[in-house]
Design a protein around this motif. Structure first.
Motif, PDB file in Angstrom:
ATOM      1  N   ASP A  96       0.806  -1.330  -0.010  1.00 37.94           N
ATOM      2  CA  ASP A  96      -0.010  -0.095  -0.008  1.00 37.94           C
ATOM      3  C   ASP A  96       0.865   1.321   0.191  1.00 37.94           C
ATOM      4  N   VAL A  97       0.759   2.079  -1.070  1.00 40.55           N
ATOM      5  CA  VAL A  97       1.715   3.133  -1.168  1.00 40.55           C
ATOM      6  C   VAL A  97       1.159   4.524  -0.781  1.00 40.55           C
ATOM      7  N   ARG A  98      -0.111   4.388  -0.096  1.00 43.74           N
ATOM      8  CA  ARG A  98      -0.632   5.801   0.414  1.00 43.74           C
ATOM      9  C   ARG A  98       0.215   6.306   1.731  1.00 43.74           C
TER      10      ARG A  98
ATOM     11  N   ILE B 282       1.786  -4.459   3.109  1.00 45.40           N
ATOM     12  CA  ILE B 282       2.648  -3.791   3.875  1.00 45.40           C
ATOM     13  C   ILE B 282       2.637  -2.252   3.490  1.00 45.40           C
ATOM     14  N   HIS B 283       3.008  -1.492   4.156  1.00 42.22           N
ATOM     15  CA  HIS B 283       2.877  -0.088   3.888  1.00 42.22           C
ATOM     16  C   HIS B 283       4.251   0.339   3.652  1.00 42.22           C
TER      17      HIS B 283
ATOM     18  N   LEU C  13       0.125  -3.477  -6.213  1.00 44.21           N
ATOM     19  CA  LEU C  13       0.261  -2.285  -5.545  1.00 44.21           C
ATOM     20  C   LEU C  13      -0.861  -1.480  -5.263  1.00 44.21           C
ATOM     21  N   ILE C  14      -1.245  -0.948  -4.030  1.00 37.44           N
ATOM     22  CA  ILE C  14      -2.564  -0.323  -3.767  1.00 37.44           C
ATOM     23  C   ILE C  14      -2.393   1.028  -3.292  1.00 37.44           C
ATOM     24  N   CYS C  15      -3.353   1.777  -3.645  1.00 36.65           N
ATOM     25  CA  CYS C  15      -3.370   3.228  -3.255  1.00 36.65           C
ATOM     26  C   CYS C  15      -4.800   3.623  -2.846  1.00 36.65           C
ATOM     27  N   ARG C  16      -5.113   4.837  -2.966  1.00 34.08           N
ATOM     28  CA  ARG C  16      -6.550   5.348  -2.978  1.00 34.08           C
ATOM     29  C   ARG C  16      -7.420   4.968  -3.964  1.00 34.08           C
TER      30      ARG C  16
ATOM     31  N   MET D 164      -3.516  -2.524  -8.682  1.00 31.36           N
ATOM     32  CA  MET D 164      -5.014  -2.608  -8.194  1.00 31.36           C
ATOM     33  C   MET D 164      -5.720  -1.354  -8.876  1.00 31.36           C
ATOM     34  N   THR D 165      -6.471  -1.489  -9.902  1.00 28.06           N
ATOM     35  CA  THR D 165      -7.266  -0.423 -10.647  1.00 28.06           C
ATOM     36  C   THR D 165      -8.402   0.136  -9.416  1.00 28.06           C
TER      37      THR D 165
END
Length: 98
Positions: A23-25, A39-40, A61-64, A86-87
């Motif tokens: 998670d890249v937020r 993981i962050h 990969l995940i973000c908002r 992850m769209t």
């Protein structure tokens, strides 16, 4: 760039598949919850934290909303990593969070 929808990722996790997720937020966004097991690593820290990643493993990969994770995916792909974005990001996530 490879992509996966939030519902496809949730299905894989529900089926018991192990998925390496990043998670890249930012910290304040993570405080609202993240996909269980992710993981962050904030987007801006990825270049300095490459030693924490294994090029032999695939990462999702995940973000908002999918934009920042897309940029992270492009960068990591150029560095030789197997990555999937992850769209729709957490805005599309309907599964459990931690």
């Amino acid at each position: 760039m490879k992509e996966i929808t939030a519902s496809e990722l949730e299905k894989r996790l529900d089926e018991g598949q192990h998925v390496n997720m990043i998670d890249v937020r930012e910290d304040d966004e993570i405080a609202t919850g993240k996909v269980i097991g992710a993981i962050h690593i904030p987007l801006g820290e990825i270049p300095a934290r490459l030693d924490e990643l294994d090029k032999t493993k695939p990462y999702t990969l995940i973000c908002r909303s999918g934009g920042r994770s897309g940029r992270a995916a492009e960068f990591l792909e150029e560095e030789g990593y197997d990555v999937t974005n992850m769209t729709g990001g957490m805005l599309s996530w309907q599964g459990p969070i931690e």
